[in-house]
Every structure is written in C-alpha cells, then in structure tokens.
Design an enzyme around this catalytic site. Structure first.
Site, PDB file in Angstrom:
ATOM      1  N   ASN A 167       0.029 -53.750 -49.294  1.00  0.00           N
ATOM      2  CA  ASN A 167       0.043 -53.270 -50.628  1.00  0.00           C
ATOM      3  C   ASN A 167       1.654 -53.498 -51.363  1.00  0.00           C
ATOM      4  OD1 ASN A 167       1.310 -51.640 -48.695  1.00  0.00           O
ATOM      5  ND2 ASN A 167       0.803 -49.787 -49.603  1.00  0.00           N
TER       6      ASN A 167
ATOM      7  N   GLU B 265       5.345 -46.847 -39.592  1.00  0.00           N
ATOM      8  CA  GLU B 265       5.048 -46.491 -40.947  1.00  0.00           C
ATOM      9  C   GLU B 265       3.589 -46.553 -41.234  1.00  0.00           C
ATOM     10  OE1 GLU B 265       7.348 -45.179 -42.603  1.00  0.00           O
ATOM     11  OE2 GLU B 265       9.161 -45.923 -41.535  1.00  0.00           O
TER      12      GLU B 265
ATOM     13  N   CYS C  68       0.759 -45.714 -49.693  1.00  0.00           N
ATOM     14  CA  CYS C  68       0.632 -44.700 -48.273  1.00  0.00           C
ATOM     15  C   CYS C  68       1.099 -43.248 -48.524  1.00  0.00           C
ATOM     16  CB  CYS C  68       1.593 -45.254 -47.400  1.00  0.00           C
ATOM     17  SG  CYS C  68       3.322 -45.598 -47.766  1.00  0.00           S
TER      18      CYS C  68
ATOM     19  N   GLU D 264      12.846 -45.819 -42.043  1.00  0.00           N
ATOM     20  CA  GLU D 264      13.044 -46.997 -42.656  1.00  0.00           C
ATOM     21  C   GLU D 264      14.100 -46.735 -43.798  1.00  0.00           C
ATOM     22  OE1 GLU D 264       9.437 -49.514 -43.930  1.00  0.00           O
ATOM     23  OE2 GLU D 264       9.977 -50.588 -41.964  1.00  0.00           O
TER      24      GLU D 264
HETATM   25  P1  NDP Z   1      -3.913 -52.488 -41.242  1.00  0.00           P
HETATM   26  O1  NDP Z   1      -3.606 -51.514 -40.155  1.00  0.00           O
HETATM   27  O2  NDP Z   1      -5.000 -53.175 -41.303  1.00  0.00           O
HETATM   28  O3  NDP Z   1      -3.130 -53.670 -40.873  1.00  0.00           O
HETATM   29  C1  NDP Z   1      -1.528 -53.640 -41.053  1.00  0.00           C
HETATM   30  C2  NDP Z   1      -0.986 -54.996 -40.095  1.00  0.00           C
HETATM   31  O4  NDP Z   1      -1.345 -54.767 -38.880  1.00  0.00           O
HETATM   32  C3  NDP Z   1      -1.726 -56.059 -40.825  1.00  0.00           C
HETATM   33  O5  NDP Z   1      -0.713 -57.170 -40.689  1.00  0.00           O
HETATM   34  C4  NDP Z   1      -2.739 -56.419 -39.746  1.00  0.00           C
HETATM   35  O6  NDP Z   1      -3.254 -57.687 -39.622  1.00  0.00           O
HETATM   36  C5  NDP Z   1      -1.913 -56.130 -38.475  1.00  0.00           C
HETATM   37  N1  NDP Z   1      -2.686 -55.927 -37.357  1.00  0.00           N
HETATM   38  C6  NDP Z   1      -4.134 -55.451 -37.282  1.00  0.00           C
HETATM   39  N2  NDP Z   1      -4.532 -55.329 -35.979  1.00  0.00           N
HETATM   40  C7  NDP Z   1      -3.427 -55.487 -35.385  1.00  0.00           C
HETATM   41  C8  NDP Z   1      -3.223 -55.305 -33.801  1.00  0.00           C
HETATM   42  N3  NDP Z   1      -4.211 -55.235 -32.967  1.00  0.00           N
HETATM   43  N4  NDP Z   1      -1.726 -55.666 -33.253  1.00  0.00           N
HETATM   44  C9  NDP Z   1      -0.997 -55.996 -34.344  1.00  0.00           C
HETATM   45  N5  NDP Z   1      -1.004 -56.138 -35.715  1.00  0.00           N
HETATM   46  C10 NDP Z   1      -2.331 -55.837 -36.086  1.00  0.00           C
HETATM   47  O7  NDP Z   1      -3.454 -51.769 -42.612  1.00  0.00           O
HETATM   48  P2  NDP Z   1      -3.700 -52.409 -44.017  1.00  0.00           P
HETATM   49  O8  NDP Z   1      -3.085 -53.759 -44.095  1.00  0.00           O
HETATM   50  O9  NDP Z   1      -4.928 -52.241 -44.379  1.00  0.00           O
HETATM   51  O10 NDP Z   1      -2.750 -51.400 -44.883  1.00  0.00           O
HETATM   52  C11 NDP Z   1      -3.095 -50.091 -45.419  1.00  0.00           C
HETATM   53  C12 NDP Z   1      -2.462 -49.058 -44.689  1.00  0.00           C
HETATM   54  O11 NDP Z   1      -1.010 -49.173 -44.194  1.00  0.00           O
HETATM   55  C13 NDP Z   1      -3.018 -47.601 -45.144  1.00  0.00           C
HETATM   56  O12 NDP Z   1      -3.268 -46.700 -43.869  1.00  0.00           O
HETATM   57  C14 NDP Z   1      -1.440 -47.392 -45.676  1.00  0.00           C
HETATM   58  O13 NDP Z   1      -1.311 -45.886 -45.322  1.00  0.00           O
HETATM   59  C15 NDP Z   1      -0.638 -47.869 -44.720  1.00  0.00           C
HETATM   60  N6  NDP Z   1       0.814 -47.920 -45.136  1.00  0.00           N
HETATM   61  C16 NDP Z   1       1.729 -47.223 -44.891  1.00  0.00           C
HETATM   62  C17 NDP Z   1       3.115 -47.450 -45.361  1.00  0.00           C
HETATM   63  C18 NDP Z   1       4.141 -46.654 -44.759  1.00  0.00           C
HETATM   64  O14 NDP Z   1       5.142 -46.989 -45.186  1.00  0.00           O
HETATM   65  N7  NDP Z   1       3.905 -45.598 -44.338  1.00  0.00           N
HETATM   66  C19 NDP Z   1       3.160 -48.261 -46.604  1.00  0.00           C
HETATM   67  C20 NDP Z   1       2.141 -49.028 -46.703  1.00  0.00           C
HETATM   68  C21 NDP Z   1       0.695 -49.179 -46.107  1.00  0.00           C
HETATM   69  P3  NDP Z   1      -4.461 -57.956 -40.812  1.00  0.00           P
HETATM   70  O15 NDP Z   1      -3.851 -57.838 -42.143  1.00  0.00           O
HETATM   71  O16 NDP Z   1      -4.555 -59.525 -40.441  1.00  0.00           O
HETATM   72  O17 NDP Z   1      -5.232 -57.354 -40.219  1.00  0.00           O
END
Ligand code: NDP
Length: 485
Positions: free
Chosen positions: A150, A247, A281, A458
């Site tokens: 995002n 996060e 988020c 962060e």
């Molecule tokens: P995901 O959890 O699907 O993915 C996050 C990252 O983790 C991606 O780079 C993903 O790769 C990677 N990933 C997936 N599986 C694994 C694994 N088993 N081991 C290591 N890395 C892995 O989240 P989204 O990208 O869909 O983002 C949306 C989510 O992020 C929402 O829940 C949102 O709330 C949260 N978010 C939290 C924030 C915060 O600061 N608290 C800020 C922004 C978002 P890939 O994309 O290739 O699957």
C-alpha cells in the site's frame, strides 16, 4: 508477457532473480506492465553475503559520515519526487494527487530524520564501586525488511533509514504486487554514496520472504503486512532467534463525542477510511458516534463522501483510485455483501465503479450505518473504502466496545473536552492514538501497534532501538577480588 523487467538489486548491481518469472500488473488497468523474477535460495545467499560485506564497510564509517550520505539520499529522493510518484501510482493504483505529496516526500523526510539522528546514538555510563560500566549501541548486522503493497517506497524508507543510520546493512523484499520503487530507492542510496551491498532489494513472492526470515546470516526481520504473515515470519525467525518487529493489520476505532467539532470529525472519518481507497493499516474502520449527534454526523458524512471523485489514478482530479488487484476488489465486495446480509444499512457506495479506459478494481466509497459489534465488517480488516458507523451512549461504553478487538494498531477520539480527550486516549488499546485528528504520521513520532497489530515501533528515535543491540562493558578500576590463593 511484458518486455519491461523489474530487477533485484544486489551489491550495487541490477540482477535478475533466477527463480520463476511473474507479471506485475497496473491495478488501474489490470494489465501487465512489467515482469519480475523470484529470487531463489542462491540469490538470497548471494544477497546475504553481499550485505555482510557491505556491513563491514558501512559500520566502520563514522556515524557523521553515514549521516551525511543519508542526507544526500534524502535530497536525491526529493529531486525525483514526481517521477517516483508516477511509478508508485502505476504500481499500486493510488491517486497521483496523494503520491505527489505523501509517498516519496514522507520517505525523504524519514531518511533526513535518521541522517540527523545517526551521530546522536550513544550509550550510557554507570558509576560503580571501584569500577564503572558503559553501554554501546551496536548495529545488528544484516537486517531484512519485508514490505506491504500500500505504501511501497514509504515502507522501504521507514525500514531502511533507521537500519542504515545505526550502521546495519539491509535486504528489502517489496510486495510481489509493487516491485518497482524499492529498486529506485536502491539506486538513490548508491548515488548518494551508500557503499554497494549495504542496501539490497530482492524481488519475489512469499517464499523469498520466508527464505530471508530463515537465513542464518540475518540478524533481524521487520515486516509490514497482515497478521497471518507476521505470525508466520515470527515462527520462521524463531529458528535462529532473530529479532523481529511487526507492523501488521488493524480494525481501529474512532470515537466521536457529541461535543466534537462535527465538520472536523467528518473530515477525519473520511480521511481515515477513504484515503488511498481505504488501503491504510491504521484506518478507523469502526466509527463510534455518540447518539446525540449521530444523525447529523451521518448526513454530513454521506453528503461529503458522495463528492469524492473515483477514477483513473493518474488523473490529478482523482481522489479515490484503484484497489490493488482483482482478487482484493472481490474480497472487498464480498465484505460489503456480508454487511448487507448481516443487516447493516448501506448508506452509500457498495458497488464497483466503471471508469472509462480502466479495469474493474474501482470500488465506491462505502458507508454502513446501524452496525453492530458482532458483524464481520466490524470485526475483520477489510482494507478497502468501507466505513462502519456505530452509535454509543456513554464514555465507558465507547471505550469498552472500541477495545473489544484482537487488534490494537490505532485509535482516535474527537471531543472539545480536554480532560475527556486525554482520558479516553489513555484508555484505548492502541499503539497510536490521535486526539482531534486521524492518520497523521510525522516521522518524529513513534508508529506501531499492540495486540495482534504488531511488535515494536517505526519512526522516531524509538525505531533506532530496534536496529541496535546494547553491549555492556564493565571497566575494573581496582583489583580482582577473590579469596583464591
Ligand atoms: P501480506 O501479509 O500478504 O504481505 C506482506 C509481505 O510479506 C509481502 O512482501 C509478502 O510477499 C510477504 N510474505 C508473504 N508471506 C511470507 C512469508 N511466509 N514469509 C515472509 N514474507 C512473506 O500483506 P499485504 O501485502 O497484503 O498488505 C496488507 C496488510 O498489511 C494489511 O493487513 C495491512 O493492515 C498491513 N499493513 C500494516 C501496516 C502497519 O504499519 N501496521 C502498514 C501497511 C500495511 P508477497 O507480496 O509476495 O506475498
């Protein structure tokens, strides 16, 4: 298949991953605009080795020198604002008018902040009997950053800037859905003088992230993503007892009392639900409004929400862009259907919006009223432009219901009563709480969640603690006391 290839970046060089190839789609058009290759285990090993070598060079520099280089990186990033903002829009579908003023700019602010903070990292001195001790804040070594889709470049900056300022090297894995701007950031760091190997980017899907989280050469993993991913990464990282910061997701409450400035509260509720088409988020997706102003609040909220312009993200007039993918848009629409099925009142939105010349990932800003705490739309993170309004009578009731969640990322309170504002902020279960505003995240203030929303912070000086380890040094000024002969 697209001819444009978005590479990984290892040891100062663009490198094509040796794993499978996949397409990167423009969320607005739904069309592939670039191809990406997964980093394989061999690529991961290579990146870790490069980062270990980079770490030796970087951590040996003075903190002032590192700060000077990072400061230059912030300036270069700012000078490329418009070009990188457009790339971000192409990658994640958010409105250009947002990306031009927030995404790259907040990343540059972050690098500038930690550039200044680098040389201020000090330990403490402890006077002791015939001795003293002091602490050193030492870098961890090779840190891994894993990003969500995002705010791709902002997340890459929020993780890399404190890591690098403290003398670490980093390998960053962007989301598979938004691979473009992390590589640009790597180019910026290199141009600014960050030595090769200190900031590396590995493209790939979840498996690449998992390989990094498991790697013995990695000291720490920082993830921005969903709760489920955070838990998986923690399990993987536990194999080598790595440090983790998380996060993760949220379902944050905004509590609006009947003495609040209504227009301001409406503005905050809109910003906290519809900015970046709801893919934030910290969004206040549970809006609790005190009964006395509920009707007036809802009427004004609806009126202003209907004015939002949904459209081509590259059109500077557009205020609500495209959701990240067809799968995600379908998920958001399913949640909307569940809200209707569970008896919430659909006040506006609730449908996809047809945008000329674009794909189908556009969802109208949606307001549900008459929601109850047990509905799925009120309990689960939707991560789209869907606001659920709930009414309450007393302060105690609002606090109890707001806190009834496994998440604890953010919260907000609107009131003109000073004591009430602070009292409620203190009582809300959240890592970040805004009084009379929402979703403001200046780099100077800590950002992070509690409960299942995360571990650690962060931004601010607090972030540096997560990228350093304390070493205690005891210095004897007397003699070794022993009864030994
Ligand atoms: P995901 O959890 O699907 O993915 C996050 C990252 O983790 C991606 O780079 C993903 O790769 C990677 N990933 C997936 N599986 C694994 C694994 N088993 N081991 C290591 N890395 C892995 O989240 P989204 O990208 O869909 O983002 C949306 C989510 O992020 C929402 O829940 C949102 O709330 C949260 N978010 C939290 C924030 C915060 O600061 N608290 C800020 C922004 C978002 P890939 O994309 O290739 O699957």
């Amino acid at each position: 298949m697209s001819e444009v290839v978005i590479s990984s970046f290892i040891n100062g060089l663009h490198v094509q991953g040796s794993g499978e190839r996949f397409d990167s789609l423009n969320p607005a058009t739904g069309l592939a605009y670039a191809a990406v290759h997964d980093a394989s285990q061999a690529d991961v090993d290579g990146a870790v080795a490069a980062a270990q070598a980079g770490f030796l060079v970087w951590s040996a520099m003075s903190a002032t020198e590192r700060g000077r280089i990072l400061r230059r990186a912030a300036d270069i990033l700012r000078s490329r604002n418009d070009e990188l903002a457009a790339l971000e829009v192409q990658d994640c579908g958010k409105p250009l008018q947002e990306a031009l003023v927030v995404d790259v700019a907040s990343g540059a602010d972050c690098i500038e902040y930690f550039a200044g903070a680098a040389a201020t990292l000090t330990g403490q001195q402890y006077p002791l009997k015939n001795a003293f001790a002091y602490t050193r804040k030492e870098p961890l070594g090779v840190c891994v950053g894993i990003g969500a889709w995002n705010y791709p470049i902002q997340i890459a900056c929020w993780k890399s800037a404190p890591a690098l300022a403290a003398g670490n090297a980093m390998i960053f894995k962007p989301s598979e859905l938004t691979p473009a701007t992390a590589v640009k950031l790597a180019e910026v760091y290199l141009e600014a003088g960050v030595p090769p190997g200190v900031f590396n980017v590995l493209q790939g899907r979840g498996a690449t992230g998992a390989m990094l989280a498991a790697h013995e050469g990695v000291a720490k993993v920082s993830v921005t993503g969903s709760v489920a991913t955070g838990k998986r990464v923690m399990q993987t990282a536990a194999g080598t007892l790595k440090r983790v910061t998380m996060e993760l997701g949220g379902k944050s409450p905004l509590v609006i009392f009947d003495d609040a400035d209504l227009e301001q509260a409406v503005a905050a509720a809109m910003m906290g639900n519809f900015y970046t088409q709801g893919e934030v988020c910290t969004n206040c997706t549970r809006v609790f409004v005190q009964r006395g102003i509920a009707d007036r609040f809802l009427a004004r909220l609806k009126e202003r929400t209907l004015l939002l312009r949904v459209g081509d993200p590259m059109n500077p007039e557009t205020e609500v862009g495209a959701l990240i993918s067809e799968a995600h848009a379908t998920k958001v629409m399913d949640y909307i259907a569940s809200g209707v099925a569970e008896g919430a009142t659909l006040v506006c939105g609730g449908e996809r919006v047809a945008v000329a010349g674009q794909g189908s990932n556009f969802v109208a800003p949606t307001i549900f009223a008459d929601c109850t705490d047990s509905m799925r739309i009120v309990r689960e993170e939707i991560f789209g432009p869907v606001l659920s309004m709930l009414t309450f009578d007393t302060e105690a009731e609002a606090i109890a219901r707001a806190n009834h969640s496994r998440f604890g990322l953010a919260a907000g309170v609107f009131t003109t009563n000073l004591q009430k504002g602070h009292r409620v902020a203190a009582a809300l279960k959240a890592g970040i709480c805004w009084i009379n505003n929402y979703n403001i995240t200046p780099i100077e203030m800590p950002f992070g969640g509690v409960g299942e929303s995360g571990i650690g912070s962060e931004n601010s000086m607090a972030a540096l603690d997560h990228y350093t380890q304390l070493k205690t040094v005891y210095v004897e000024m007397g003699e070794v006391a022993t009864g030994y002969r």
